[in-house]
Design a protein around this motif. Structure first.
Motif, short mmCIF file in Angstrom:
data_model
loop_
_atom_site.label_atom_id
_atom_site.label_comp_id
_atom_site.label_asym_id
_atom_site.label_seq_id
_atom_site.Cartn_x
_atom_site.Cartn_y
_atom_site.Cartn_z
N GLY A 1 0.77 -1.23 0.00
CA GLY A 1 0.00 0.00 0.00
C GLY A 1 0.80 1.27 0.00
N LEU A 2 2.07 1.24 0.44
CA LEU A 2 2.85 2.47 0.43
C LEU A 2 3.17 2.85 -1.02
N PRO A 3 3.10 4.13 -1.35
CA PRO A 3 3.31 4.57 -2.74
C PRO A 3 4.79 4.58 -3.12
N VAL A 4 5.41 3.42 -3.26
CA VAL A 4 6.84 3.31 -3.54
C VAL A 4 7.07 2.24 -4.60
N THR A 5 7.95 2.53 -5.56
CA THR A 5 8.49 1.53 -6.47
C THR A 5 9.99 1.71 -6.51
N ALA A 6 10.74 0.63 -6.76
CA ALA A 6 12.20 0.70 -6.59
C ALA A 6 12.93 0.09 -7.78
N LEU A 7 14.13 0.66 -8.06
CA LEU A 7 15.09 0.11 -9.02
C LEU A 7 16.31 -0.29 -8.21
N MET A 8 16.60 -1.60 -8.13
CA MET A 8 17.58 -2.12 -7.17
C MET A 8 18.80 -2.70 -7.87
N ARG A 9 19.88 -2.75 -7.09
CA ARG A 9 21.11 -3.40 -7.54
C ARG A 9 21.06 -4.89 -7.21
N ARG A 10 21.99 -5.63 -7.78
CA ARG A 10 22.17 -7.01 -7.43
C ARG A 10 22.85 -7.09 -6.06
N GLU A 11 22.69 -8.22 -5.38
CA GLU A 11 23.16 -8.35 -4.01
C GLU A 11 24.68 -8.32 -3.89
N ASP A 12 25.39 -8.88 -4.87
CA ASP A 12 26.84 -9.00 -4.70
C ASP A 12 27.54 -8.61 -5.98
N ASP A 13 28.87 -8.52 -5.91
CA ASP A 13 29.71 -8.15 -7.04
C ASP A 13 30.58 -9.31 -7.51
N SER A 14 30.06 -10.53 -7.36
CA SER A 14 30.84 -11.70 -7.75
C SER A 14 31.18 -11.73 -9.24
N PRO A 15 30.32 -11.22 -10.16
CA PRO A 15 30.73 -11.25 -11.57
C PRO A 15 32.03 -10.51 -11.84
N THR A 16 32.28 -9.42 -11.10
CA THR A 16 33.53 -8.69 -11.32
C THR A 16 34.73 -9.54 -10.91
N ILE A 17 34.61 -10.27 -9.79
CA ILE A 17 35.71 -11.15 -9.37
C ILE A 17 35.88 -12.28 -10.38
N GLY A 18 34.78 -12.79 -10.90
CA GLY A 18 34.88 -13.80 -11.95
C GLY A 18 35.57 -13.26 -13.19
N LEU A 19 35.33 -11.95 -13.50
CA LEU A 19 36.01 -11.32 -14.63
C LEU A 19 37.52 -11.25 -14.39
N VAL A 20 37.91 -10.93 -13.16
CA VAL A 20 39.33 -10.91 -12.82
C VAL A 20 39.96 -12.29 -13.06
N ARG A 21 39.27 -13.34 -12.60
CA ARG A 21 39.77 -14.70 -12.76
C ARG A 21 39.84 -15.09 -14.24
N ALA A 22 38.83 -14.67 -15.06
CA ALA A 22 38.81 -15.06 -16.47
C ALA A 22 39.93 -14.38 -17.26
N LEU A 23 40.21 -13.11 -16.94
CA LEU A 23 41.23 -12.39 -17.69
C LEU A 23 42.64 -12.77 -17.26
N ASN A 24 42.84 -13.01 -15.95
CA ASN A 24 44.18 -13.32 -15.46
C ASN A 24 44.09 -14.38 -14.35
N PRO A 25 44.19 -15.65 -14.68
CA PRO A 25 44.11 -16.72 -13.66
C PRO A 25 45.25 -16.68 -12.65
N LYS A 26 46.30 -15.88 -12.91
CA LYS A 26 47.44 -15.85 -12.01
C LYS A 26 47.24 -14.90 -10.83
N VAL A 27 46.15 -14.15 -10.80
CA VAL A 27 45.93 -13.19 -9.72
C VAL A 27 45.72 -13.94 -8.41
N LYS A 28 46.43 -13.50 -7.37
CA LYS A 28 46.31 -14.10 -6.05
C LYS A 28 45.85 -13.08 -5.00
#
Length: 740
Positions: free
Chosen positions: A184-211
């Motif tokens: 009932g409250l007059p609100v609608t929202a545009l939200m982010r995703r919960e985590d930033d794991s895709p960015t860490i996956g991108l780091v792993r895909a581009l350079n598997p040597k990162v520690k």
């Protein structure tokens, strides 16, 4: 601490009373007003860009909507009460329109903290429990105001009290929960995703040597939440990474320098830097972003994050739907899509181009801000100034050329005018008017007798019935065309020009339909004949002297030349356009360059010996060309040319050169002979001198006779040498044709 809280409460109370005492001053018939309140500051690039993008998207779809923006700068505060005051102050400052408070029709909240403080502002009992007073009017306004929430996280909507702690005690009832939002409250929202794991996956895909992962944090709420997600979820998914947190804003200059040195010592292959809201640092390791932002430097690789447009466009559409009458809670909230954006320059720098091309749904672009983009206004101004200077220069050149052509045209006009004045002053002229039937009705004085002679009728002067006009000529007149002809009467030559005038009818009679102009060309014809005779004699003289002459108009391509000119240039069919075909290519290029320069007004004289060929022999011709008249506006660029046969002269020069070379060689041989003979004469002379001195000392006849025999031998040798020298000199002189 208590005194600080009391002062903040008093300030909050003063703002509440002053801000909402005028809540009834809503103007009638005003524009639709949308207020955008952000928890971030105007200096934050992401927040400012998002707010501006939302405004542009709404204005593009509906220009009639009135928009205002306000930044609470909550992240810069250090206490709960101060943040609440900042939020309320931002809300009230955004209402100011044209020096009056105007309540918004719709509210856009940007950021997690904006939503959480907004929820607390709707719970007036919170400040009451803290010893303050809250305006009930404000609670009523906020409860009925439709809200579009932009850039928040679902977990914060569900449990805001778990992630929001400023060191003050409060109850969970201070917040508005998600379950109430969708009931009932007059609100609608545009939200982010919960985590930033895709960015860490991108780091792993581009350079598997990162520690090692380095997270740069400014200590604000946004960086704190991003770090929490990295530690609680992402690192569990990628346990092979070692995560470190570095303070992006050290308090002292020494610590800031130490941070800069540490960043520059990071390994390119084994380290990666993560940035959410902190400034992008200068470092050797690749930098990955957790938020959409502009950046500089080839070390920034990119990341997986939602673009500003992913929030701005849906937010604008939701706003317009609510303004069109839809309920805010009926518009479904949604999580925006994340995009993978990579920097092409950074990929090439780190050698990850092939790895990036193997990824799916990746936008590879060079997002580095170039020097041109940074200084685009300066470049535009400089370019405009240069264009202006170039235009001024071209205009000056054009005006200069125009003035030069104008002067040439004026000189030509003056010469023609002088000729016309001379002819006009010495030439009799008559004018006569004829009606449409050909009968003369008016004429200039003293002209009837001449007109009768021209018409061949002693009684009257008639245009059509006389012999003045033939049948073909009459057809010209009937078709209303101008007629020009010459008539010979005795020894005089007359020029006739007949103009057809427009027909005009009056009450009495028709006005003249034809105008006849007669001029005496006798003297001109005599001068023309005399000039032709002189010209004929002159051309014959040139032909006898084997001199070619030519007059050529570069504009009309008309040429006048004698036969010698064409003959010397090997032009059998008198076609001057083939002149370059018979020339040696080097000489043809020189002549073609001169012709082009003449047309452009850059050259006016050509004086060179050129070589032409008829296919068998090679001939030398001396061409002298000069521009007599330069008037492009009148289509007159006239050149005079003279050609001379230089073959005999060239042969004489070659023979003279050969003779000189032969004489020099003979003189060299003679000198060499004399030098050689002189070496042989010298011993003979010494022997003669020695023998002569011995004769005086001889005591017997036999000794003297023996010495005389030797002297005679050496005399014969000297005489033989002298004869050879004389013979060689005589031959040399005879070869030169001089004799001795």
């Amino acid at each position: 601490m208590t005194k600080t809280i009391a002062l903040e409460i008093l300030f909050f109370l003063a703002i509440s009373v002053s801000g909402f005492a005028q809540e009834t001053s809503v103007a009638v018939g005003r524009q639709t007003h949308v207020l955008i309140v952000s928890s971030g500051s105007y200096g934050d690039e992401w927040t400012r860009t998002l707010v501006k993008s939302i405004q542009e998207a709404i204005k593009e779809r509906d220009p009639s909507v009135s928009l205002s923006e306000s930044f609470a700068s909550v992240a810069e505060s250090r206490s709960l009460i101060a943040d609440l005051l900042s939020m309320q102050a931002a809300f009230m400052s955004g209402q100011r329109k044209d020096s009056a408070d105007v309540l918004p029709d719709l509210l856009i909240l940007v950021g997690d903290e904006a939503w959480m403080y907004y929820g607390m502002m709707k719970k007036h009992h919170l400040l009451t429990q803290m010893g303050g007073v809250y305006s009930p009017a404000m609670v009523d306004i906020l409860n009925n105001l439709p809200v579009v929430l932009v850039d928040c996280r679902p977990e914060l909507l569900r449990n805001p009290e778990n992630w929001f702690n400023r060191g003050f005690s409060y109850t969970p009832g201070a917040f508005v929960f998600t379950e109430n939002t969708f009931n009932g409250l007059p609100v609608t929202a545009l939200m982010r995703r919960e985590d930033d794991s895709p960015t860490i996956g991108l780091v792993r895909a581009l350079n598997p040597k990162v520690k090692e992962l380095i997270f740069l944090s400014t200590g604000n709420y946004a960086d704190g939440y991003a770090l929490y997600k990295l530690q609680s979820r992402v690192m569990r998914q990628y346990p092979e990474f070692h995560l470190q947190v570095w303070d992006a804003n050290p308090p002292t200059e020494t610590q800031r320098q130490e941070l800069a040195d540490r960043l520059k010592r990071l390994s390119k292959k084994e380290s990666a830097v993560l940035v959410y809201s902190a400034p992008v640092p200068e470092c050797t390791a690749p930098v990955f972003l957790l938020n959409d932002r502009s950046y500089e430097g080839r070390q920034v690789v990119g990341g997986v994050y939602p673009l500003v447009t992913s929030f701005a466009i849906p937010a604008a559409e939701a706003v317009l739907r609510i303004l069109d009458g839809e309920e805010a809670f009926s518009i479904p909230s949604r999580v925006v899509e994340y995009d993978t954006n990579l920097n092409e320059e950074a990929l090439e720098y780190y050698g990850w181009t092939n790895e990036a091309e193997m990824l799916d749904d990746v936008v590879i672009r060079d997002r580095n801000i170039s020097f041109w983009e940074t200084h685009i206004r300066l470049f535009i101004v400089i370019a405009m100034v240069l264009i202006g200077l170039l235009f001024s220069y071209l205009l000056y050149r054009s005006n200069a050329r125009y003035r030069r052509n104008l002067r040439a045209s004026l000189q030509l006009l003056q010469r023609k005018y002088d000729e016309f004045s001379m002819v006009y002053e010495n030439m009799p002229m008559i004018m006569a008017h004829f009606n449409s039937e050909g009968k003369m009705i008016d004429a200039s004085p003293h002209s009837e007798q001449l007109l009768r002679q021209l018409c061949g009728t002693p009684d009257g002067i008639h245009l059509f019935s006389s012999g003045l006009l033939s049948r073909d000529r009459r057809r010209y007149v009937v078709n209303k065309q101008q007629l020009s002809k010459e008539v010979q009467v005795g020894e005089r030559t007359y020029s006739l020009i007949l103009y057809v005038l427009p027909k005009e009818t009056t009450e009495n009679e028709q006005s003249p339909a034809y105008l006849l102009i007669v001029t005496d060309h006798t003297e001109l014809r005599k001068e023309e004949q005399l000039r032709q005779e002189y010209q004929h004699v002159f051309l014959e003289a040139l032909d006898m002297a084997n001199i070619g002459i030519c007059q050529y108009n570069f504009c009309t391509k008309k040429v006048f030349a004698n036969d010698v000119w064409f003959k010397q240039l090997c032009l059998a069919d008198h076609d001057l356009s083939k002149i370059y075909e018979h020339m040696v290519p080097e000489d043809a290029t020189l002549l073609q360059t001169f012709v082009n320069d003449v047309v452009e007004g850059k050259a006016f004289t050509f004086d060179k010996i050129v070589r032409v060929t008829d296919g068998l022999d090679l001939y030398n011709r001396w061409l002298i060309l000069t521009v007599e008249e330069y008037a492009p506006a009148e289509e007159r660029i006239v050149s005079l040319g003279i050609s001379l046969d230089m073959d005999a002269q060239v042969r004489r020069e070659e023979e003279l050169a050969d003779s000189l070379a032969h004489a020099a060689e003979a003189d060299r041989l003679k000198n060499a002979f004399i030098a050689n003979v002189s070496r042989q004469i010298h011993p003979s002379m010494e022997s003669l001198i020695h023998l002569s001195s011995q004769i005086t000392m001889a005591t017997t006849k036999e000794e003297r006779e023996e010495l005389l025999v030797k002297i005679q031998h050496y005399n014969d040798m000297l005489l033989n040498y002298i004869k050879q020298i004389i013979k060689l000199s005589r031959e040399d002189e005879e070869e030169r044709g001089l004799g001795i």
